[in-house]
Scaffold this active site. Structure first.
Site, PDB file in Angstrom:
ATOM      1  N   GLY A 504       0.817  -1.203   0.000  1.00 46.86           N
ATOM      2  CA  GLY A 504       0.000   0.000   0.000  1.00 46.86           C
ATOM      3  C   GLY A 504       0.844   1.242   0.000  1.00 46.86           C
ATOM      4  O   GLY A 504       2.047   1.203  -0.293  1.00 46.86           O
ATOM      5  N   PHE A 506       1.178   5.477   1.982  1.00 42.52           N
ATOM      6  CA  PHE A 506       1.261   6.041   3.330  1.00 42.52           C
ATOM      7  C   PHE A 506      -0.098   6.102   4.022  1.00 42.52           C
ATOM      8  O   PHE A 506      -0.163   6.133   5.255  1.00 42.52           O
ATOM      9  CB  PHE A 506       1.878   7.434   3.278  1.00 42.52           C
ATOM     10  N   HIS A 523      12.774  12.876   3.586  1.00 38.45           N
ATOM     11  CA  HIS A 523      13.594  13.743   2.743  1.00 38.45           C
ATOM     12  C   HIS A 523      13.220  13.654   1.270  1.00 38.45           C
ATOM     13  O   HIS A 523      13.690  14.455   0.460  1.00 38.45           O
ATOM     14  CB  HIS A 523      15.086  13.464   2.958  1.00 38.45           C
TER      15      HIS A 523
END
Length: 629
Positions: A504, A506, A523
Site C-alpha cells: 500500500g 502512506f 527527505h
C-alpha cells in the site's frame, strides 16, 4: 626523573613513559576506554565507535642516543627488541615544522612492539624514535617534546575503513568535543591517520586520539583538515600544504573533473572489473582486458585513473619487458620499436584492487556497486539538468524523463531492483538502531511488541531489528514489488515468520504498533507531503507508541556534511530536501507529534525520536479495521 636498570645504568624518563604506556595498553579495552576519553559518550554513539574501532595502541615519542639504547629500553619494558621499524612521515614533518628544522635531518622511525590485552587481544605500543646523540643540536627538541608530550596519543584502528563510515565515525568524535588536530597518509605502510585533540574534561592523561585506517583515505583526510574546528597548527605539514595550495584555476580544474570520477567508478562496476580482481593479487592489464572483454590500451588508461582515485593500486611488474632492439641509423624503425615497447609496457602493467575498490564488487559484504550504477546512470543524467531544478524548483529528473523517479523505476524491471539495492548500500547507518533505547524497551516489554516499518524498502532495517530481538514482531508497509523483495530477504534472514507484509501507500499505515519507523522517507518530499505522512503515522499510533525517523540533518554551523550534498541530490532528482532538526520538530508538531530527541548514526545520519503529544494521545485510537484517512 630517571629510571635505574639492574646494572645501575641511568636512562632518561623515556623508559618510565614506555613502561607506563605498555601497562595502559594491557589494561584497557575499547568499550571501557572510549567514555573516559569522551565524557558523555553513551548509547548509539558509543555502540557505533566501539563496534567499528579497535583499541590498537598507545603512542609516544622517545629520544634514544643510539639504536642499542633503544633496544635496551624495549627489553627493560618487556617488549620485543627485534621489532621492525620503518620511516615516519607524519611525525617527522610535524617535528620539523614545530622546531623550524629541515625534515631531512630528523631520522624518525616507527616501531610497534606487540602487547597483549587482559583477554589476549593483540595490541601494540607505537614508538616514534628520534635518535638524539649526546651533546647534539637535537637535544633542545628532545627537552621540549618530553615536557609537552605533543605526540603522545591513544589509537583506535578502524575495522572496516570504508570512506563513508570513516567520515561518520569522525563526525561522532566531533559531536562529543574532540577537535581535528592534523593527520596524514604514510605511503611506507599504506595507512591514513587522523588525529584529534580530546576534550579538556577527558578522564585520561592522554590528550590526543588517533583514528588509523588501512589504505589511502586522503579524501577523508582533506575533509578532516578542512573542518572549521581544525586547529590549523603551524607544525602540521598538511595544513601548510593546504595553505600554500594550488592556484585557484588549478583547484577549479580539479573540481570540474568530478564527473569523470563518477563515470570512472561506474564504468568499472559496469564492466565487472572489480569482480575479476582481488586485494591480494596484482593482475596484468592484458589479463584483465581478456577477462572483461575490453580494449587493453583503453583499460590501462582507466586503471591508471582508478589508481589515482585509490580504487586500485599499481604495482611494478616483477619481470619487466625489455624494449625491442632498434637498428641504428633507421629512425622510422626506431620510433616503431619505441612505440611497440611503450604499448608492451602498458599491457604488462599490474594492478591490485584496494579495499575501497572492493566495495564495487557484486559479491562483497556491504557492496556499493548498485549505488555506483545509479549515480553513474539515471541520476548522473538528471544532474545535467540541475540548472532547471534551481530555476524552477522542480526536479530535473521529472523534466528529463517525463515522470518522477519513483514511477520511472517502478516500471523498469532492471532499474527498480537496482534502486532498492542502492538504498540498502548505505545500510551501515542502521548498525546502532537495534540498540536504540526505544527498540530495546519494546523488546523487553511483557507482551510481544510490534515494529512497523513504513515504506521499509527491501526489509534491510526491519530485518536487523528482528534479528537482534527475537521477541519482537514486525510489519512492513511498501509497494507491491518491494514487498515481494522484502519477503524474500526476511525469509532468508530467518525472520520471515515474525513479520507481516502490507502492500500500500502512506494512507495504509497499520494501526496498533509499538514502534514505528520512517527511514529515509521524509527527505523525499516537500513539507506539505511530510505533514501528511506524519499525520497518517500519528493516527495509527497508540498513545504509548514511539516513532523513529532516520534522516540526515543539515548542520546548524555550516560545517561539511553529507547532508549538504544529499540536499542538492534531493533537489535535482526527487523534489525533496534535507532539513535541520528544528525543521523536523515543526513538521512533527504540525502532525500532533513531539520531538523527544535525536542521536547520531554513521554516515552523517541521525535517528529522531518522536511521540504523540498529550492532546493527540487523548484522542481516540483508530479502529484496527478502519483504514486511516
Amino acid at each position: 626523573m630517571t629510571t635505574t636498570f639492574p646494572d645501575k645504568t641511568l636512562l632518561p624518563d623515556d623508559t618510565a613513559s614506555l613502561r607506563a604506556a605498555a601497562r595502559f595498553v594491557r589494561e584497557h579495552d575499547s568499550a571501557a576506554l572510549l567514555p573516559l576519553l569522551l565524557p558523555g559518550l553513551a548509547g548509539p554513539d558509543l555502540q557505533a565507535l566501539a563496534g567499528h574501532c579497535r583499541f590498537a595502541h598507545a603512542g609516544l615519542l622517545l629520544f634514544p642516543p643510539d639504536a642499542d639504547s633503544l633496544r635496551a629500553q624495549l627489553a627493560f619494558c618487556g617488549l620485543a627488541v627485534d621489532t621492525p621499524s620503518h620511516p615516519s612521515v607524519v611525525v617527522r614533518e610535524r617535528l620539523a615544522r614545530r622546531h623550524g628544522r629541515d625534515p631531512e635531518e630528523l631520522d624518525v622511525r616507527i616501531l610497534r612492539p606487540q602487547v597483549h590485552g587482559r583477554h589476549g587481544q593483540r595490541r601494540a605500543v607505537e614508538v616514534f624514535a628520534l635518535t638524539v646523540p649526546p651533546h647534539s643540536g637535537l637535544e633542545p627538541i628532545a627537552a621540549h617534546e618530553r615536557a609537552h608530550q605533543h605526540e603522545a596519543h591513544l589509537a583506535f584502528e578502524i575495522e572496516d575503513p570504508e570512506p563513508l563510515a570513516l567520515r561518520g565515525l569522525c563526525a561522532i568524535l566531533l559531536r562529543h568535543g574532540a577537535r581535528p588536530d592534523g593527520g596524514g597518509y604514510n605511503p611506507h605502510e599504506d595507512g591514513t591517520v587522523l588525529y584529534f585533540t580530546l576534550p579538556a574534561d577527558t578522564a585520561c592523561d592522554y590528550g590526543r586520539l588517533e583514528l588509523y585506517a588501512r589504505g589511502d583515505h586522503r579524501d577523508t583526510l582533506a575533509a578532516h583538515l578542512d573542518h572549521p574546528g581544525h586547529a590549523a597548527h603551524a607544525d602540521d605539514p598538511y595544513d601548510r600544504a593546504r595553505r600554500d595550495g594550488r592556484p585557484p584555476a588549478e583547484t577549479l580544474l580539479h573540481l570540474l573533473t568530478g564527473a569523470w570520477t563518477t563515470q570512472a567508478l561506474a564504468a568499472s562496476a559496469r564492466l565487472g572489473l572489480p569482480d575479476v580482481m582481488d586485494t591480494a593479487t596484482a593482475y596484468r592489464t592484458e589479463d584483465l582486458a581478456r577477462l572483461t572483454g575490453t580494449d587493453c590500451r583503453s583499460l590501462a588508461t582507466l586503471l591508471r585513473y582508478l589508481a589515482m582515485l585509490g580504487a586500485v593500486v599499481q604495482e611494478p611488474d616483477p619481470q619487466p619487458v625489455q624494449e625491442p632492439a632498434r637498428e641504428s641509423g633507421q629512425e622510422r624503425g626506431q620510433e616503431r620499436g619505441r612505440e611497440r615497447g611503450r604499448e608492451s609496457d602498458r599491457t604488462q602493467e599490474r594492478f591490485r584492487l584496494t579495499e575501497l575498490g572492493a566495495l564495487l564488487r557484486a559479491d562483497t559484504p556491504g557492496s556499493m556497486r548498485s549505488l555506483a550504477l545509479m549515480y553513474g546512470g539515471p541520476f548522473y543524467r538528471s544532474f545535467g539538468g540541475l540548472d532547471h531544478a534551481v530555476r524552477t524548483g522542480r526536479p530535473a529528473f521529472d523534466h528529463l524523463f517525463g515522470e518522477s523517479h519513483f514511477d520511472h523505476f517502478a516500471r523498469d524491471p532492471e532499474l527498480g531492483p537496482l534502486f532498492d539495492q542502492s538504498m540498502a548500500a548505505s545500510s551501515r547507518m542502521f548498525h546502532p538502531l537495534p540498540g536504540h533505547p526505544v527498540v530495546t524497551a519494546a523488546a523487553r516489554a511483557h507482551a510481544p511488541a510490534t515494529v512497523v516499518d513504513v515504506a521499509g524498502g527491501n526489509g534491510e532495517l526491519l530485518g536487523r531489528i528482528l534479528a537482534a530481538h527475537p521477541r519482537l514482531r514486525g510489519i512492513l508497509l511498501e509497494r507491491p514489488h518491494a514487498v515481494a523483495a522484502a519477503r524474500r530477504r526476511l525469509d532468508a534472514a530467518g525472520c520471515g515468520a515474525r513479520c507481516d507484509y502490507r502492500a500500500g501507500d502512506f494512507a495504509d499505515v497499520p494501526p496498533g504498533g509499538d514502534v514505528y519507523v520512517l527511514s529515509r522517507v521524509l527527505h523525499d518530499w516537500d513539507d506539505d507531503r511530510c505533514r501528511e505522512i506524519l499525520r497518517h503515522c500519528a493516527r495509527a499510533m497508540p498513545a504509548h507508541a514511539d516513532l523513529l525517523v532516520v534522516e540526515r540533518l543539515l548542520p546548524t554551523d555550516g560545517s561539511p556534511s553529507l547532508a549538504t550534498a544529499w540536499d542538492l541530490h534531493m533537489l535535482c532528482n526527487v523534489g525533496g530536501r534535507e532539513r535541520r532538526a528544528d525543521h523536523y520538530a515543526r513538521l512533527l508538531a504540525d502532525a500532533g507529534l513531539e520531538l523527544v530527541g535525536h542521536s547520531p548514526l554513521p554516515l552523517d545520519a541521525h535517528v529522531l525520536h518522536a511521540r504523540r503529544t498529550a492532546a493527540a494521545g487523548a484522542a481516540a485510537v483508530p479502529d484496527p479495521v478502519t483504514r486511516p484517512s
